[in-house]
Design a protein around this motif. Structure first.
Motif, mmCIF file in Angstrom:
data_model
loop_
_atom_site.group_PDB
_atom_site.id
_atom_site.type_symbol
_atom_site.label_atom_id
_atom_site.label_comp_id
_atom_site.label_asym_id
_atom_site.label_seq_id
_atom_site.Cartn_x
_atom_site.Cartn_y
_atom_site.Cartn_z
ATOM 1 N N GLU A 310 0.828 -1.202 0.000
ATOM 2 C CA GLU A 310 0.000 0.000 0.000
ATOM 3 C C GLU A 310 0.866 1.258 0.000
ATOM 4 O OE1 GLU A 310 -3.374 0.517 0.046
ATOM 5 O OE2 GLU A 310 -3.768 -1.609 -0.279
ATOM 6 N N ILE A 311 1.962 1.228 0.752
ATOM 7 C CA ILE A 311 2.875 2.375 0.798
ATOM 8 C C ILE A 311 3.505 2.605 -0.574
ATOM 9 C CG2 ILE A 311 5.097 3.166 1.730
ATOM 10 C CD1 ILE A 311 4.264 1.757 4.374
ATOM 11 N N GLY A 312 3.913 1.521 -1.229
ATOM 12 C CA GLY A 312 4.509 1.646 -2.563
ATOM 13 C C GLY A 312 3.536 2.251 -3.561
ATOM 14 N N GLN A 313 2.280 1.812 -3.539
ATOM 15 C CA GLN A 313 1.276 2.380 -4.440
ATOM 16 C C GLN A 313 1.028 3.851 -4.136
ATOM 17 O OE1 GLN A 313 -2.329 0.041 -4.490
ATOM 18 N NE2 GLN A 313 -1.220 -1.895 -4.675
ATOM 19 N N THR A 314 1.055 4.217 -2.850
ATOM 20 C CA THR A 314 0.833 5.608 -2.458
ATOM 21 C C THR A 314 1.984 6.494 -2.919
ATOM 22 O OG1 THR A 314 -0.417 4.876 -0.521
ATOM 23 C CG2 THR A 314 0.405 7.141 -0.499
ATOM 24 N N LEU A 315 3.208 5.999 -2.778
ATOM 25 C CA LEU A 315 4.369 6.763 -3.247
ATOM 26 C C LEU A 315 4.287 7.004 -4.746
ATOM 27 C CD1 LEU A 315 7.255 5.080 -1.200
ATOM 28 C CD2 LEU A 315 6.414 7.421 -0.934
ATOM 29 N N LYS A 316 3.861 5.986 -5.474
ATOM 30 C CA LYS A 316 3.733 6.118 -6.932
ATOM 31 C C LYS A 316 2.654 7.146 -7.272
ATOM 32 C CE LYS A 316 4.443 2.376 -9.122
ATOM 33 N NZ LYS A 316 4.317 1.006 -9.710
ATOM 34 N N ALA A 317 1.531 7.094 -6.545
ATOM 35 C CA ALA A 317 0.438 8.041 -6.798
ATOM 36 C C ALA A 317 0.858 9.479 -6.485
ATOM 37 C CB ALA A 317 -0.781 7.660 -5.961
ATOM 38 N N LEU A 318 1.760 9.645 -5.515
ATOM 39 C CA LEU A 318 2.239 10.976 -5.149
ATOM 40 C C LEU A 318 3.343 11.486 -6.085
ATOM 41 C CD1 LEU A 318 2.392 10.653 -1.238
ATOM 42 C CD2 LEU A 318 0.775 12.015 -2.579
ATOM 43 N N GLY A 319 3.804 10.629 -6.985
ATOM 44 C CA GLY A 319 4.825 11.040 -7.944
ATOM 45 C C GLY A 319 6.242 10.723 -7.525
ATOM 46 N N PHE A 320 6.398 9.918 -6.469
ATOM 47 C CA PHE A 320 7.745 9.571 -6.015
ATOM 48 C C PHE A 320 8.211 8.336 -6.767
ATOM 49 C CE2 PHE A 320 10.937 7.882 -3.009
ATOM 50 C CZ PHE A 320 11.669 9.029 -2.769
ATOM 51 N N THR A 321 8.642 8.550 -7.991
ATOM 52 C CA THR A 321 9.144 7.461 -8.826
ATOM 53 C C THR A 321 10.513 7.847 -9.348
ATOM 54 O OG1 THR A 321 8.052 8.408 -10.772
ATOM 55 C CG2 THR A 321 6.851 6.723 -9.533
ATOM 56 N N GLY A 322 11.268 6.873 -9.763
ATOM 57 C CA GLY A 322 12.592 7.159 -10.288
ATOM 58 C C GLY A 322 13.536 6.015 -10.027
ATOM 59 N N PRO A 323 14.805 6.205 -10.279
ATOM 60 C CA PRO A 323 15.784 5.139 -10.127
ATOM 61 C C PRO A 323 16.046 4.803 -8.667
ATOM 62 C CG PRO A 323 16.886 7.219 -10.594
ATOM 63 C CD PRO A 323 15.424 7.478 -10.733
ATOM 64 N N VAL A 324 16.659 3.629 -8.457
ATOM 65 C CA VAL A 324 17.075 3.247 -7.114
ATOM 66 C C VAL A 324 18.053 4.297 -6.600
ATOM 67 C CG1 VAL A 324 18.308 1.514 -5.765
ATOM 68 C CG2 VAL A 324 16.743 0.799 -7.585
#
Length: 419
Positions: A310-324
């Motif tokens: 759920e946290i991972g999906q929320t981060l993605k929805a908030l725009g926190f995506t990118g490389p490791v």
């Protein structure tokens, strides 16, 4: 010569599992020193919301009185945290014409007053309304405009909104304990103050507060909170799973989770045996009331898989995506689970660390873990005595208000630049 206390600040963190109080003093040498702390189990709060006002009033009073005894002083005003759902973060922006004049303090004050009047809370309550960054003739990111010349002066105002009823219930409960509420602060703002460095907040970081019954996921960039979401799950759900799986009381399950629990596995887990000290064996235990550590971790991991997903999906929805390499900071009581940073790093594909309170002198060891980041940050935040536009008096000023899309566009550009 010993440092003297110049001013005292009292923080009160009302959580679903515990209510904690901290009295801190700003010393004449600039240090923020802990003078006293208090803690009580929270009996009247569910999922961050007040469910029993009388019970909460008693717990608040007990926690504050314990801190007062240790500090050797009585207090009246408290800064209170708010962690329940309904929190949202937004930016609004206003601009005024100066005609090339030098910027004086009156110009800034008038602009901030106009900014306050421009806030549209969309039916919610304004928790924070603070000037973030100024713009001069379109140049963004100016922190101290006073003394500069400009044709146009603007300001971005950071606003945090909350559902009104839960905030009023917290205010009522604290005042019922004969305390004056100085301000109610969103929990992510407080926790971020304690466990994120200034550089992290500038460059961009995600913070996950794993509370007992609520998890707050927030993004910081450009020195401020730019995204926020709340999940109705927490570390107490893991405790409940352990209790139901092995026929334990909640207190027993919590103790076993703290002493033997882990988010990561090892080859020895099938051989390490935990004595549950039961009156009678449950469905998942042997005849002597024992389980292996592998069984315990299996229950923990099942709940963690759901929570971190759920946290991972929320981060993605908030725009926190990118490389490791983009960093996630875990804090809150749930972050004290052994191995959780390694587990979350593998599950999220991001660099993860556990955030602990920083910046306070004489912080007791018992209150130095991630479970007390919100409390410590609340004391630090109060000591900064931040400007809040709601405290300004009304004034008339000709301003131009940016369309919401323009402000969001500028914000998203900043996020893309950092993330």
């Amino acid at each position: 010569m010993a440092a003297r206390v110049e001013k005292i600040f009292t923080a009160l963190d009302i959580g679903s599992s515990k209510i904690t109080a901290m009295i801190a003093g700003r010393m004449d040498n600039g240090d923020i020193t802990v003078l006293g702390t208090g803690q009580r189990a929270s009996k009247g709060v569910k999922r961050g919301y007040i469910a029993d006002t009388e019970r909460t009033e008693l717990d608040v009073r007990d926690a504050v009185e314990q801190a007062e005894r240790i500090a050797g002083t009585n207090i009246d005003d408290v800064w209170v945290s708010f962690s329940a759902g309904g929190l949202t973060s937004m930016l609004t922006s206003v601009e005024t014409e100066l005609g090339g004049q030098r910027i004086e303090q009156d110009d800034i004050d008038h602009l901030l007053q106009a900014g306050r009047n421009s806030i549209d809370p969309h039916g919610k309550m304004v928790l924070h309304a603070q000037p973030a960054l100024y713009t001069i003739d379109g140049l963004a990111g100016v922190k101290k405009p006073k003394g500069l010349h400009a044709d146009r002066l603007g300001v971005d105002i950071h606003v945090i909104l909350a559902d009104a009823s839960p905030v009023r219930n917290i205010d009522m409960s604290v005042r019922g304990a004969h305390l004056n509420v100085k301000s109610i602060i969103a929990s992510p703002i407080a926790a971020g103050t304690a466990c994120l460095s200034k550089e992290e907040r500038e460059l961009g970081v995600a913070m996950v507060e794993l509370g007992a019954e609520v998890t707050n996921v927030s993004l910081f960039a450009g020195g401020m909170l730019v995204g926020l979401a709340t999940l109705p799950y927490g570390a107490a759900d893991i405790t409940d799973d352990i209790a139901s799986s092995f026929g334990l009381r909640r207190a027993q399950a919590e103790r076993i989770k703290c002493f033997h629990g882990s988010a990561t596995t090892s080859p020895r887990d099938n051989h390490d045996v935990i004595d549950l000290q039961l009156d009678e064996a449950g469905p998942e235990t042997d005849e002597q009331g024992r389980i292996t550590k592998a069984q315990l971790i299996g229950v923990i991991r099942q709940r963690l898989d759901h929570l971190i997903g759920e946290i991972g999906q929320t981060l993605k929805a908030l725009g926190f995506t990118g490389p490791v390499g983009r960093q996630v900071v875990l804090t809150g009581g749930g972050a004290e689970l052994k191995g959780i940073a390694d587990y979350a790093q593998s599950a999220l594909g991001q660099t993860v660390r556990v955030g602990r309170p920083m910046g306070l002198v004489a912080l007791p060891e018992a209150h130095s873990g991630p479970g007390f980041a919100g409390l410590a940050g609340l004391a630090l935040y109060a000591s900064q005595e931040p400007v809040d536009l709601r405290s300004l008096s009304s004034s008339h000023q000709n301003v131009h208000k940016y369309a919401g899309s323009a402000v969001i566009g500028r914000l998203m550009s900043a996020i893309r630049g950092n993330f």
